[in-house]
Design an enzyme around this catalytic site. Structure first.
Site, PDB file in Angstrom:
ATOM      1  N   TYR B 150     -23.747 -19.424   1.363  1.00  0.00           N
ATOM      2  CA  TYR B 150     -23.398 -20.779   1.813  1.00  0.00           C
ATOM      3  C   TYR B 150     -22.668 -20.620   3.152  1.00  0.00           C
ATOM      4  CZ  TYR B 150     -21.533 -25.589   0.908  1.00  0.00           C
ATOM      5  OH  TYR B 150     -21.208 -26.931   0.940  1.00  0.00           O
ATOM      6  N   LYS B 178     -27.797 -21.754   1.899  1.00  0.00           N
ATOM      7  CA  LYS B 178     -27.542 -23.143   2.273  1.00  0.00           C
ATOM      8  C   LYS B 178     -26.848 -23.122   3.618  1.00  0.00           C
ATOM      9  CE  LYS B 178     -25.231 -27.441   1.728  1.00  0.00           C
ATOM     10  NZ  LYS B 178     -24.032 -28.161   1.289  1.00  0.00           N
TER      11      LYS B 178
END
Lengths: 322, 322, 322, 322
Positions: B150, B178
């Protein structure tokens, strides 16, 4: 040693002596498989007490609080508080992202009988100054232990507003501040404002371990020196000189400690973070001095290699600590 | 819609379809006393599924993960996983400061049966790129669930190096990314490098909810839109247009969603943080749409007032959502 | 080539076509003793015009404007304007710290007959948003040439507020924006707000040279690509595909240019700044392509060495440019 | 007053007394139409000299150097140098983005007969530490006047490496440092390293005007206090107390000046930048004290309003300066 009480914000609101003196942030020794090395931890606590410190701060940044799972944190708090048994005040860091998470830590520490909890501004989130105030206010109101604010912009990426701190202190919600901004002008401005306001129950502790004589001259109540792990006797001596008004000796001791501090540069910035190098050097020095068993730091920190360990050793020898 | 599996890094190393499509980061509805409002949470999950999403991400930033105590986190994971029961993949954020703490969260989520865990770079600490790599590597090796990195510099104050990500992906340690950097040029560079390297099991999901059409055109596999909480049907439609190659319609839908996104500016920056305003607006919109019971956000966030709520209402009406 | 006029803010307030298309920020070739190499400069201008660009931007960041003394700047402006002689619009950067200094540069450029001046927020100083607005307003009012705002946070450490930009545009004070924030979501939000407001004389140019197809799809009027120095034909082709609505071809051309852009990573970050590496790579590529005489960059930039030059050469060969 | 010479780096390499004492950065009074108000400027210089300062620094940040066109800068340098006529050393800021531009300013100042030039790291550009060293080295080699490095991260967004500074000092290329980092621990580390290396011709001046007593105790050679514009007598007294070893009196004077410094908070942060408020307050105080004619600051700075001016007046009265 001047034993001091950290109970500035008592229910009755009576003014009691605030926390003062040398309050090292105690390293958390680890075993090679990253469990808390309790034997080493308690030996380190005894080493600090024998060195003449006035209080202890567990689960601070130098304690690798950010690296310790909750179970480790609980072990540290329980074992140290039981071991110290009131000889000196023990502060506990309740370091987490936001209010409800901080309260979980703070309540556990309060139940264990700590002398105060230490709390930063929220982090990870982007927080407005009004929200930082709400955060501290809510923690103070919902936790029994006295609250110390921790100003640590290098970790949380925001600063604590001084007017806000003094407002909470005046309301009896804050027992003190640990200032790790490195901004001694700001520290002085806060102290002058505190004294001009006649606020007597608000302890100002500096985390700037290389300008402790200056901070004490300016009216700070104490110091929380990471390097105090390695040389508590030095910081106790520095504090004693300052209390005696002997700034000449205080300055000389501080310069000696400044040269000792260079152990934190053991590793090059190209190889690891500044934090890993500093915490690794503190633990390596404690191992070399025979206080703790292993110089292990928690992942993902990179450990010092042999060359870097030798660098620490040479500085310890030069400082007369080996 | 094609339900997809998030099991890119299987023991056998076989390439399986990576996570794709619309994967909203699910808000965590709260009661007025800051407990998880499970009824509202499951209603929100059903609303997302009915909207046509391809997966769910719980305990992300839009879920207020940074504000939720561990007990709240456990409730969210357990209830959502049981409720979804494999209809779509469910990712779980294991958001904490460093490796051992992240592993605690990650193992709980894996045991609960999630489809993947989502992990940022360390924060609060100052971490070297080599330490970020060690962090992700150790989490991947010690947790059974597929790992999604992330990239969220606004919260953790460092970036994930793309070469490192692709190196871990090539070793089968990373199932995806992400990307919430807001840097679409960097996103494209990563996708081109991934494709040039022939890496097929590495899902790239964008968190930039206002340029989803662009991201999909550039080869991104999906999107994790905070605004998807409020209008999952819109993001599903946008994704469908993109899969059909109808960029004209995709662009128009994206522009509609961009105008809807202005709800996050409900409160002035002088009154609260940008995070409070955005999360407060999402929850207010969900309340106004009848999906959740309360617009409560966790402390120390400041709630939207009546004027700000009206602002959200007017935009929802203009968007045809009320 | 569609020649365009940059005279959006005429005295009469009539709406005229704003600046559009490919407007490269022209590198400033230097001699080994750091004088402007005028012969190479004019050859580079001809190379750009032959490549099909729609305008030129001299004294931008890619022109090393921050490195050029005023005398060098004057040579560049005078020689390029005389040489171009109205074939395409020529913008001139008036890059300096604050208003009075910027006005000195802006007036010189206006007297020389430029089509517009390009101005950042103040830098070196700490400037409030209200002061940034005053700055742009005062420059616009006191300089005859159309004013383009330059949003470049990486250099000036603040952002231009979009509401402020549109307010100045509505008053006829701003002819356009060069957006080098890298924030394509913000860019889209601005374009939608501009179009919703019916502002027709305000050109939005992106400086993000790796997502030009996306920017044009979103309604941007043009692009100011540093890499356009090296391959103006590529950007002209990309722009032509976009105007024709052929996003498939536009995307492919953009990906080719993205791979070419990797020349900017010729030097490791441990050896020099990112700026030196990028500007050094552009000039090295132009030298290798036979457009300019020397790859010299201004001090204190570190020049590329032989290995780094070979790296650039190999990428040029792979891109079919050598 | 001990007049001191700033000629540390003589051709013969002989060690000469380095710059010491109080060296205020002289404000640049302006007329209402933003020309240099020479009469006020020379009156301010006389006020400083009468106050007992040991040197002057023109064209520093407090002089609004970033706001002054080159023509203004030339007027300031020429008029002040002629007026002072060697009574005290005069340093001149050569503040600009990069090497060639800085050299233009530096050579003009050297020709005018200044005692030293003051140069920051490059700004606007992204500069590698090796390039910062090249920058200072090149300026030192190509300009006749002694060179003082100016460490000002708040403006230039990078820091000067201490090892590099001492390396240049050891080569005779640097006469001193103005440290405006606000980092007193770093300042002490530098001074200890300088003294341990036996470097005697390298003046360390602090720009931290609220911890001057501390800096002098730690071995700094002098101070460059912006607030010295308003109260040069105060800083001269503070310095005299420090030279006499009377730290008690020095501390009291410093605290008095700290309270005076609060004039810089005259304006709220919501209305203007911190710089505007500080420079506006200095000039307002000088006008109220009858030293300069107008409190005008250069655009785009916002001027103090009547309420804010009253705030300054009240503090001046409390400090016994009105």
């Amino acid at each position: 040693m001047t034993s001091t009480a950290a109970t500035a914000a008592t229910p009755a609101g009576t003014l009691v002596p605030a926390l003062t003196g040398v309050v090292p942030p105690v390293c958390t020794p680890l075993t090679p498989d990253f469990e808390v090395d309790v034997t080493s931890l308690l030996r380190l606590v005894d080493f600090q007490l024998a060195g003449g410190v006035d209080g202890l701060f567990v689960l601070g940044s130098s304690s690798e609080v950010a690296f310790l799972p909750d179970a480790h944190r609980a072990v540290v708090v329980d074992r140290v508080l039981r071991h110290v048994a009131g000889q000196v005040p023990v502060l506990v860091g309740a370091i987490d992202m936001t209010t409800l998470r901080v309260l979980d830590h703070a309540r556990r520490a309060a139940r264990a009988g700590c002398s105060g909890i230490v709390v930063t501004a929220p982090f990870y989130t982007r927080t407005h100054p009004a929200e930082i105030e709400l955060h501290l206010r809510r923690v103070a109101e919902q936790c029994e232990a006295p609250l110390y604010a921790y100003d640590l912009p290098v970790s949380v990426h925001s600063n604590l507003d001084h007017d806000m701190l003094l407002r909470l202190a005046a309301e009896g919600l804050l027992a003190g501040l640990k200032d790790s901004t490195g901004d001694d002008a700001g520290l002085r401005d806060l102290i002058v404002a505190r004294d001009d306001a006649g606020l007597t129950g608000f302890s100002v502790l500096t985390g700037s371990e290389l300008t402790v004589d200056n901070a004490l001259r300016m009216g700070a109540d104490g110091v929380v020196p990471g390097l105090g792990n390695v040389d508590p006797h030095g910081y106790a001596a520095l504090h004693a000189h300052a209390r005696a008004g002997d700034w000449e000796q205080a300055g000389r001791e501080q310069e000696r400690l400044l040269r000792l501090m260079r152990i934190v540069r053991a590793a090059p910035a190209s190889r690891m973070g500044r934090g890993s190098s500093a915490l690794g050097a503190f633990k390596t020095a404690l191992r070399l001095r025979g206080v703790i068993e292993h110089a292990v730091t928690a992942p993902p920190q990179i450990p010092l290699d042999d060359t870097e360990t030798d660098y620490v050793r040479r500085i310890l020898i030069a400082a007369g600590l080996l």
